[in-house]
Design an enzyme around this catalytic site. Structure first.
Site, PDB file in Angstrom:
ATOM      1  N   THR A 103       0.790  -1.015   0.068  1.00  0.00           N
ATOM      2  CA  THR A 103      -0.142  -0.381  -0.054  1.00  0.00           C
ATOM      3  C   THR A 103       1.021   1.640  -0.021  1.00  0.00           C
ATOM      4  O   THR A 103       1.533   1.537   0.733  1.00  0.00           O
ATOM      5  CB  THR A 103      -0.598   0.284   1.325  1.00  0.00           C
ATOM      6  OG1 THR A 103      -1.650  -1.149   1.128  1.00  0.00           O
ATOM      7  CG2 THR A 103      -1.923   1.468   1.008  1.00  0.00           C
ATOM      8  N   LYS A 179      -6.876   1.297  -4.002  1.00  0.00           N
ATOM      9  CA  LYS A 179      -6.402   0.831  -2.112  1.00  0.00           C
ATOM     10  C   LYS A 179      -6.812   2.349  -1.366  1.00  0.00           C
ATOM     11  O   LYS A 179      -6.997   1.772   0.096  1.00  0.00           O
ATOM     12  CB  LYS A 179      -4.818   0.157  -2.120  1.00  0.00           C
ATOM     13  CG  LYS A 179      -4.263  -0.530  -1.214  1.00  0.00           C
ATOM     14  CD  LYS A 179      -5.256  -1.677  -0.892  1.00  0.00           C
ATOM     15  CE  LYS A 179      -5.263  -1.777   0.705  1.00  0.00           C
ATOM     16  NZ  LYS A 179      -4.000  -2.971   0.713  1.00  0.00           N
ATOM     17  N   LYS A 247       0.407   3.464   9.773  1.00  0.00           N
ATOM     18  CA  LYS A 247       1.189   3.711   7.890  1.00  0.00           C
ATOM     19  C   LYS A 247       0.138   4.404   7.170  1.00  0.00           C
ATOM     20  O   LYS A 247       0.321   5.563   6.464  1.00  0.00           O
ATOM     21  CB  LYS A 247       1.590   2.438   7.864  1.00  0.00           C
ATOM     22  CG  LYS A 247       2.618   2.947   6.065  1.00  0.00           C
ATOM     23  CD  LYS A 247       2.890   1.547   6.362  1.00  0.00           C
ATOM     24  CE  LYS A 247       2.409  -0.391   5.740  1.00  0.00           C
ATOM     25  NZ  LYS A 247       1.057  -0.120   4.790  1.00  0.00           N
TER      26      LYS A 247
END
Lengths: 306, 306
Positions: A103, A179, A247
Site C-alpha cells: 500500500t 487501495k 501507516k
C-alpha cells in the site's frame, strides 16, 4: 488440487510474511516454478519446508523470473528492493513484470513504475485485499492498474493468487489510489467501531446484544462485523496490527495535504491509531483502539477491567 | 392480506409523517381500530384518504386507546405530547401503553417513563430503524426496552409494525441507548463515505468503479452501499435529511460530554453535518456532505460541477 498450467512460469516472491507466503504457495500449487526470498531466514525456511525454492538474495531470486511479486511492507522497502544496493531492477530479465502489492501513495507508484519502465521492465500496480487465509487459498482481491503489456505478462500470476482482479486503469497509480480509498474507509470504520462499542460499555449496554443489533442494522460496516468479536473475546493478538493503519491513514493524510483536501474523519481516526500505538499497542490487534477509549473513560471491557 | 386479529385493539398513532403513516396503515391492515393525528392537516388527510379515522386533537385520539404510538420527531415533542398543554398522559386509559419511537437521550427516555408510570400508564422505549418503505410494509426493526407489562400490552402493536423486535431490557433507556449507538455509527459512516468518494473524485478515479470495488471490499459499510448511489446519480432529494444527523450526532455529543467520554470520530462527523446544514443543505439528502467536501476542494461530482 495441483495441476500444471498450460505454460508454467518462473516466479520470484519477495517478502514471505503471512501474505507473501500464501501467495508463493498458491503459485507453487498452480504448477509454477517459484523462488521465494525474505530478509528473515525463518520466513524463508518456512517456504522451503513447504516445498519452495530459495536464493541467496532478492536479486538472485529475480534474475531469471518471468514475474516478480513484491510483498514487502511499504513504499520505502519497494523502492529499496528495486533500486537500492543489489536491487533487482537491473537483473530482472527485460520484459519481465514487477507486481507491487504494498500500500503506497499513488504518486510514488507512478514514480517507481516510470523508472522501471524506462529500463525496459514492466510494472503492475497491484495492491491486494484479503487476509492471510484468503492469501493461502489463492483467493485475494487485487486492485490493479498498468499497461496492457504488464497485465498480459502478469496474468498467470494473478490467476493463481486472486479470486478477483479489478482492472482499474492503464497506468500505475490508479490501483494504489483505489487501495488508499479502501484504507481510508477501513481505518475510519475500525475507529468508529471501537468508539461505539466502548461508548456502549460506558452506557452499561450488553455488548453481545450491541453486536447482534448493529450487525443487523444501518450502522453496520464490514469492519464492525470483523473486529468487534475481538473486543467481545478480549483477544488483542494481532490479526491486523495497529501500526498498519498508523501507516495507511498517514499516507491518506499526506495525499490529502498535497491535494489541499480536508479529511476530518480520517484525521480523527489517525489520532486514535496514534494514541493506541503511543500507548504501546502498535503491534497488537487494531481493535485495541477500544482499549484506548476504555482507558480514557475508565470503562471495563471483556477481559480488560478498567 | 387483511385479516382480523384474535382481539382487535384500539390504537392511536400521533405523528403521520412518512414513518408514522406507514405504521398507522400497517396497524389498520392488521385489523385494528386506528385513530391517527398530526398537527399538519395535510398529513392527517392523507391517512383519512387511506381509510383511517382521525380526531380533533392528540388527546382525543388517545382517550380510549389500548396503545398510543408516538412517531414525533424528538424528545421535546414527545414530552409536549405527553405532558404539555392538552397532553395525553392524563387522558390515556389507566394501564394503556405509550410506545415512544423518537430518537432521544436515554436519560430523557428514563425520565419520561418514570413520570408516565407514576400516573399508572405503561411506557415502552421503542426507537425504530428502517425507512418509509419498510414502515409501509410493517417490516420495521424496533429496539425496545420496558417493563414486562409494557411489552405485553404493546405486543399486538409491535406485531403489526415490525419484522424484528429486539428486547433489550426491562426498563426504558436501553432501547434509546442502542439506537444512539446505531446513530453514532451511521452518522460517522455517512460522513466517511462522503469524504472517501469526494477524495476519490479529487484523485481522478472513476466513481462507479469506486462503488463497485468498495462495496466488495473491507472498506464497505451499510451506509456506503446505500448513500453513494445518490452521489453517483447527483440526486440530493431527501431520502434522509442532513438535519436528522445534526440532531442525532448532537445527542451523541451531549451524552458523551455528560459521561466524560471522548468521541472524536462522532465529533468530526457532526462538524461535517453542521457544515452541510450551515451551507443551506439541512433539508436535503444526507449524502450532501459529499457536496461540502467537493466545494471545499474544488472537485466536480456527478451533476455538480465545482
Amino acid at each position: 488440487m495441483t495441476s500444471a498450467p498450460a505454460s508454467p512460469q518462473k516466479f520470484a516472491v519477495i517478502g514471505l510474511g503471512s501474505m507473501g507466503l500464501g501467495m508463493a504457495l498458491s503459485l507453487l500449487r498452480a504448477g509454477h516454478e517459484v523462488t521465494g526470498y525474505d530478509v528473515s531466514a525463518a520466513a524463508t525456511e518456512a517456504f522451503v519446508a513447504d516445498g519452495g525454492a530459495t536464493a541467496g538474495s532478492a536479486a538472485d531470486a529475480a534474475g531469471n523470473a518471468d514475474a516478480v511479486l513484491s510483498v514487502v511492507v511499504n513504499a520505502a522497502q519497494t523502492e529499496a528492493l528495486l533500486f537500492g544496493p543489489n536491487g533487482i531492477a537491473e537483473v530482472m530479465p527485460e520484459g519481465a513484470v514487477f507486481l507491487s502489492s504494498a500500500t503506497m501513495d499513488p504518486d510514488v507508484a507512478r514514480r517507481l513504475a516510470a523508472r522501471l519502465e524506462a529500463m525496459g521492465r514492466l510494472y503492475l500496480d497491484a495492491p491486494i485485499s484479503g487476509g492471510p487465509l484468503r492469501s493461502a487459498k489463492g483467493e485475494l482481491t487485487v486492485m490493479a492498474s498498468g499497461s496492457p503489456a504488464a497485465f498480459e505478462r502478469a496474468r498467470p500470476c494473478l490467476d493463481a493468487i486472486a479470486l478477483k482482479v479489478y482492472e482499474l486503469g492503464d497506468a500505475a497509480g490508479a490501483g494504489a489510489a483505489f487501495k488508499m480509498i479502501n484504507q481510508l474507509l477501513a481505518g475510519v470504520h475500525i475507529a468508529a467501531a471501537c468508539e461505539a462499542v466502548a461508548f456502549a460499555a460506558r452506557q452499561g449496554l450488553d455488548l453481545g446484544k450491541v453486536y447482534e443489533v448493529i450487525t443487523a442494522s444501518a450502522g453496520n460496516s464490514w469492519m464492525f462485523g470483523d473486529r468487534v468479536p475481538h473486543i467481545l473475546d478480549g483477544d488483542y493478538r494481532p490479526k491486523s496490527a495497529v501500526d498498519i493503519f498508523v501507516k495507511d491513514l498517514g499516507i491518506v493524510q499526506d495525499m490529502a495535504r498535497t491535494a489541499k483536501f480536508p479529511v476530518p474523519l480520517s484525521a480523527a481516526a489517525l489520532q486514535m491509531f496514534l494514541a493506541a500505538a503511543g500507548s504501546g499497542m502498535g503491534r497488537e490487534d487494531d481493535a485495541s483502539l477500544a482499549r484506548v477509549y476504555a482507558a480514557l473513560a475508565g470503562v471495563d471491557l471483556p477481559g480488560h477491567p478498567a
